[in-house]
Design an enzyme around this catalytic site. Sequence first.
Site, PDB file in Angstrom:
ATOM      1  N   ILE A 128       0.824  -1.155  -0.247  1.00 51.65           N
ATOM      2  CA  ILE A 128       0.119  -0.009  -0.128  1.00 51.65           C
ATOM      3  C   ILE A 128       0.849   1.235  -0.109  1.00 51.65           C
ATOM      4  O   ILE A 128       0.282   2.351  -0.131  1.00 51.65           O
ATOM      5  CB  ILE A 128      -0.898  -0.077   0.960  1.00 51.65           C
ATOM      6  N   THR A 192      -7.980  -0.649  15.282  1.00 54.20           N
ATOM      7  CA  THR A 192      -7.865  -1.683  16.462  1.00 54.20           C
ATOM      8  C   THR A 192      -8.500  -1.064  17.841  1.00 54.20           C
ATOM      9  O   THR A 192      -8.158   0.215  17.750  1.00 54.20           O
ATOM     10  CB  THR A 192      -6.391  -2.077  16.638  1.00 54.20           C
ATOM     11  N   GLU A 194      -6.834  -1.264  20.325  1.00 50.56           N
ATOM     12  CA  GLU A 194      -5.729  -0.976  21.086  1.00 50.56           C
ATOM     13  C   GLU A 194      -5.478   0.564  21.119  1.00 50.56           C
ATOM     14  O   GLU A 194      -4.582   1.147  21.862  1.00 50.56           O
ATOM     15  CB  GLU A 194      -4.517  -1.542  20.594  1.00 50.56           C
ATOM     16  N   TYR A 216       3.069   0.121  18.027  1.00 51.88           N
ATOM     17  CA  TYR A 216       1.898  -0.258  17.048  1.00 51.88           C
ATOM     18  C   TYR A 216       0.768   0.459  17.143  1.00 51.88           C
ATOM     19  O   TYR A 216       0.238   0.978  16.188  1.00 51.88           O
ATOM     20  CB  TYR A 216       1.949  -1.871  17.240  1.00 51.88           C
ATOM     21  N   THR A 219       0.821   3.777  15.842  1.00 49.68           N
ATOM     22  CA  THR A 219       0.811   3.963  14.520  1.00 49.68           C
ATOM     23  C   THR A 219      -0.425   3.832  13.926  1.00 49.68           C
ATOM     24  O   THR A 219      -1.134   4.489  13.156  1.00 49.68           O
ATOM     25  CB  THR A 219       1.887   3.155  13.771  1.00 49.68           C
ATOM     26  N   LYS A 220      -1.195   2.870  14.464  1.00 53.02           N
ATOM     27  CA  LYS A 220      -2.537   2.789  14.216  1.00 53.02           C
ATOM     28  C   LYS A 220      -3.527   3.987  14.570  1.00 53.02           C
ATOM     29  O   LYS A 220      -4.430   4.449  13.591  1.00 53.02           O
ATOM     30  CB  LYS A 220      -3.351   1.551  14.888  1.00 53.02           C
ATOM     31  N   LYS A 255       0.757 -14.890  17.409  1.00 48.12           N
ATOM     32  CA  LYS A 255      -0.375 -14.224  18.091  1.00 48.12           C
ATOM     33  C   LYS A 255      -0.738 -15.276  19.327  1.00 48.12           C
ATOM     34  O   LYS A 255      -0.545 -16.500  18.996  1.00 48.12           O
ATOM     35  CB  LYS A 255      -1.772 -13.601  17.272  1.00 48.12           C
ATOM     36  N   PRO A 271       4.878 -19.605  26.298  1.00 45.36           N
ATOM     37  CA  PRO A 271       5.217 -18.398  27.284  1.00 45.36           C
ATOM     38  C   PRO A 271       3.985 -17.484  27.651  1.00 45.36           C
ATOM     39  O   PRO A 271       3.443 -16.867  26.818  1.00 45.36           O
ATOM     40  CB  PRO A 271       6.194 -17.572  26.403  1.00 45.36           C
ATOM     41  N   ARG A 280      -8.408  -9.754  27.505  1.00 44.29           N
ATOM     42  CA  ARG A 280      -8.874  -9.515  26.303  1.00 44.29           C
ATOM     43  C   ARG A 280     -10.120  -9.738  25.892  1.00 44.29           C
ATOM     44  O   ARG A 280     -10.800 -10.830  26.436  1.00 44.29           O
ATOM     45  CB  ARG A 280      -7.845 -10.008  25.098  1.00 44.29           C
ATOM     46  N   ARG A 339       5.769  -8.105  29.261  1.00 45.79           N
ATOM     47  CA  ARG A 339       5.821  -7.231  27.784  1.00 45.79           C
ATOM     48  C   ARG A 339       5.955  -5.808  28.351  1.00 45.79           C
ATOM     49  O   ARG A 339       5.050  -5.567  29.194  1.00 45.79           O
ATOM     50  CB  ARG A 339       4.720  -7.464  27.081  1.00 45.79           C
ATOM     51  N   HIS A 342       2.408  -3.272  29.094  1.00 48.11           N
ATOM     52  CA  HIS A 342       1.692  -4.245  28.752  1.00 48.11           C
ATOM     53  C   HIS A 342       0.231  -3.849  29.137  1.00 48.11           C
ATOM     54  O   HIS A 342      -0.190  -3.621  30.230  1.00 48.11           O
ATOM     55  CB  HIS A 342       2.002  -5.708  29.309  1.00 48.11           C
TER      56      HIS A 342
HETATM   57  P1  TYD Z   1      -1.631 -10.889  21.041  1.00 50.61           P
HETATM   58  O1  TYD Z   1      -1.961 -12.094  20.638  1.00 50.61           O
HETATM   59  O2  TYD Z   1      -0.118 -10.689  21.008  1.00 50.61           O
HETATM   60  O3  TYD Z   1      -2.321  -9.715  21.057  1.00 50.61           O
HETATM   61  P2  TYD Z   1      -2.391  -8.165  21.791  1.00 50.61           P
HETATM   62  O4  TYD Z   1      -1.200  -8.042  22.407  1.00 50.61           O
HETATM   63  O5  TYD Z   1      -2.500  -7.254  20.363  1.00 50.61           O
HETATM   64  O6  TYD Z   1      -3.696  -8.236  22.614  1.00 50.61           O
HETATM   65  O7  TYD Z   1      -1.534 -11.148  23.008  1.00 50.61           O
HETATM   66  C1  TYD Z   1      -2.611 -11.364  23.700  1.00 50.61           C
HETATM   67  C2  TYD Z   1      -2.384 -11.214  24.977  1.00 50.61           C
HETATM   68  O8  TYD Z   1      -1.596 -12.511  25.373  1.00 50.61           O
HETATM   69  C3  TYD Z   1      -1.697 -10.165  25.394  1.00 50.61           C
HETATM   70  O9  TYD Z   1      -2.030  -9.625  26.776  1.00 50.61           O
HETATM   71  C4  TYD Z   1      -0.076 -10.734  25.418  1.00 50.61           C
HETATM   72  C5  TYD Z   1      -0.311 -12.113  25.780  1.00 50.61           C
HETATM   73  N1  TYD Z   1       0.791 -12.903  25.242  1.00 50.61           N
HETATM   74  C6  TYD Z   1       1.476 -13.927  26.379  1.00 50.61           C
HETATM   75  O10 TYD Z   1       1.158 -13.847  27.376  1.00 50.61           O
HETATM   76  N2  TYD Z   1       2.488 -14.582  25.751  1.00 50.61           N
HETATM   77  C7  TYD Z   1       2.765 -14.662  24.328  1.00 50.61           C
HETATM   78  O11 TYD Z   1       3.681 -15.235  23.870  1.00 50.61           O
HETATM   79  C8  TYD Z   1       2.074 -13.791  23.375  1.00 50.61           C
HETATM   80  C9  TYD Z   1       2.233 -13.588  21.862  1.00 50.61           C
HETATM   81  C10 TYD Z   1       0.957 -12.940  23.997  1.00 50.61           C
END
Ligand code: TYD
Length: 402
Positions: A128, A192, A194, A216, A219-220, A255, A271, A280, A339, A342
């Site tokens: 794009i 999103t 987010e 991320y 930017t959205k 994901k 993990p 979520r 993260r 988070h």
């Molecule tokens: P994700 O699928 O990356 O979507 P988003 O961060 O956009 O919501 O993650 C979903 C949730 O899962 C988020 O709270 C982060 C968590 N997560 C883990 O605990 N371990 C992982 O390895 C990943 C990829 C996500």
Amino acid sequence: METFGVSGAAGFIGSNFTHFAIGKGHKVIAIDSLSYPGFLFNLEPWILKSRILGLKNGKDFSRVNFSIEKRHDRIYKKVFSNKVLCQIPDNKLKGYNITLFENKEDFTREIESFIESNEKLLFIIASITDEELINIILPHVNCFFNFAAETHVDRSILSQEEFIFTDILGTYNILKVLIKYKNVKKFIQISTDEVYGSSIEGSFNESSILNPSSPYAATKASADLLCLAFYKTFNAPAILIRPSNNYGPRQYPEKLIPLSIIKILKGEKVPIYGSGKQKREWIYVDDCVKGIYQVFLRGTAGEIYNIGSGFEIENLEVVQKIGNILGKNEDIYEFVKDRPSHDTRYFLNSSKIKSLGWEPETDFEEGLKLTVDWYIENKDLYIKIMESADFSSFYKLWYQKR
Ligand code: TYD
């Protein structure tokens, strides 16, 4: 019946939407740069009998990956210098019949011939961010859906340039071309939840403030603001869609849900970031796609529509449910470092889209079972993806530090 332009059509929600739109009788001009999460097989069986086109950059380039890489390189260099944005590995194109065009006139004629034919799908390998290509494609569609984006929060923590380039500049590029033509009645930008950031309680509606936590999401949010400004300033027929976390077939296994399924199938541990208590709101991709279609039918330019299922659940519970479906309850996860920044919880108020006549139809238990079954059926393919150079290098870089 309208002809749709769908960017990001080889990715997760974009491919599911393309299948749905063809099922509804629309013609689709699918656009995708085939970067790491985009796969032609996501559009099978349609793609097997469709034209797949690319535009060569110059006479010197004989290999499709090289010419397209070069194309990106040229555009990318304008902004960030010295870095190639997109390379298409040969194995992504193997087995498909791709026609490359030397000049724009022949390429345009091919699009016109598709429009006149009774074929349903035309696939164009394009980013794009490529103004020249978007200029050629847009005059042939009545409605454009932009699913193309870098979407993984963790990757945006490692490196931001691709996000700024695709999510912001790519959207800007479409908007810029869009306002030149009057044939596009609706431009539907997939954003999103987010962009609203995190909320411990309550829900976000479409006028909640933007408070993104990750590069991320930032930017959205930027792209959203550009769309709204282009609507106000130039009357661009832009509509924003803000869905909650999608899950279902064809999602790239970085994901949480597909990662967990494949990891458990391989006998490896999932993990879990931090406490695993983050929440979520999960929506089955078919429901989201139907919501997007409803917005195409009944949505108004300049408006924003949240799409959520109303079902929220903690991450750890999601992984345990997947384990249950797969008959494995022990040693399926391990806690790893959280993260940074988070988001604790996302939850949407989706009453606005419901007033257009949409409702989610798939409950989480049912959707999760369908999703697990789909990944079991495609297990070998996804194990291969997880063993690919792209996935392994990202995984090493991100998870080794956790
Ligand atoms: P994700 O699928 O990356 O979507 P988003 O961060 O956009 O919501 O993650 C979903 C949730 O899962 C988020 O709270 C982060 C968590 N997560 C883990 O605990 N371990 C992982 O390895 C990943 C990829 C996500």
